[in-house]
Design a protein around this motif. Sequence first.
Motif, PDB file in Angstrom:
ATOM      1  N   ARG A  73      96.072  42.195  79.438  1.00 34.57           N
ATOM      2  CA  ARG A  73      95.872  40.791  79.857  1.00 34.57           C
ATOM      3  C   ARG A  73      95.031  40.726  81.130  1.00 34.57           C
ATOM      4  O   ARG A  73      94.141  39.887  81.256  1.00 34.57           O
ATOM      5  N   ARG A  74      95.306  41.605  82.051  1.00 31.36           N
ATOM      6  CA  ARG A  74      94.587  41.632  83.332  1.00 31.36           C
ATOM      7  C   ARG A  74      93.109  41.970  83.127  1.00 31.36           C
ATOM      8  O   ARG A  74      92.236  41.310  83.698  1.00 31.36           O
ATOM      9  N   ASN A  76      91.408  41.612  80.261  1.00 36.62           N
ATOM     10  CA  ASN A  76      90.786  40.539  79.484  1.00 36.62           C
ATOM     11  C   ASN A  76      90.468  39.317  80.332  1.00 36.62           C
ATOM     12  O   ASN A  76      89.411  38.706  80.170  1.00 36.62           O
ATOM     13  N   LYS A  77      91.343  38.967  81.220  1.00 40.22           N
ATOM     14  CA  LYS A  77      91.112  37.801  82.076  1.00 40.22           C
ATOM     15  C   LYS A  77      89.925  38.046  83.010  1.00 40.22           C
ATOM     16  O   LYS A  77      89.057  37.191  83.160  1.00 40.22           O
ATOM     17  N   LYS A  80      86.312  39.042  80.689  1.00 43.25           N
ATOM     18  CA  LYS A  80      85.998  38.289  79.468  1.00 43.25           C
ATOM     19  C   LYS A  80      84.488  38.061  79.318  1.00 43.25           C
ATOM     20  O   LYS A  80      83.824  37.565  80.221  1.00 43.25           O
ATOM     21  N   SER A 108      88.506  41.600  75.466  1.00 41.11           N
ATOM     22  CA  SER A 108      87.632  40.421  75.528  1.00 41.11           C
ATOM     23  C   SER A 108      86.262  40.778  76.092  1.00 41.11           C
ATOM     24  O   SER A 108      85.440  39.899  76.317  1.00 41.11           O
TER      25      SER A 108
END
Length: 158
Positions: A73-74, A76-77, A80, A108
Amino acid sequence: MICIDLEASGLASDSYPIEIAWACAETGRNDSFLINPESVPGWTYWDEFAEELHGIEPELLQQEGIDADEACRRLNKALKGEEVISDAFDYDGFWLRRLYQAVGMQPSFRLVGLDAVLSGEQHIQYQFIARTQFRRHRAMRDVEDLISAIRTVLYESP
């Protein structure tokens, strides 16, 4: 130009990422974190020779590492839509795939090799510069060395 480096539990097919760092050469944005292998069932392989190189002990990962899903998540954020450069595309790609597959996510961003920014001759120059660098095998320091070597080839070479 965003560069990434991963450290791992070893080089075997059972190895997994234990530290990830990335940095943007232009803005200075960066991040670095450890990954707790206990967050992924089956991530038990440990190579003591690899530990000797990077100096990261399993206890440190358990104490300071984040869960694998948080790592994805880190990344990808922050990354991206970006192309992210690795000087060890095959290894880093393998470990990123292991990380994302472990938690059922997709990156991402797109991982690319040095050939995305360096021509054939520049790649040879990069290899000479990289061989003179003392790589410490900690992810952020290696990212800084990678950026430095690429900058030297692109902006300071004749």
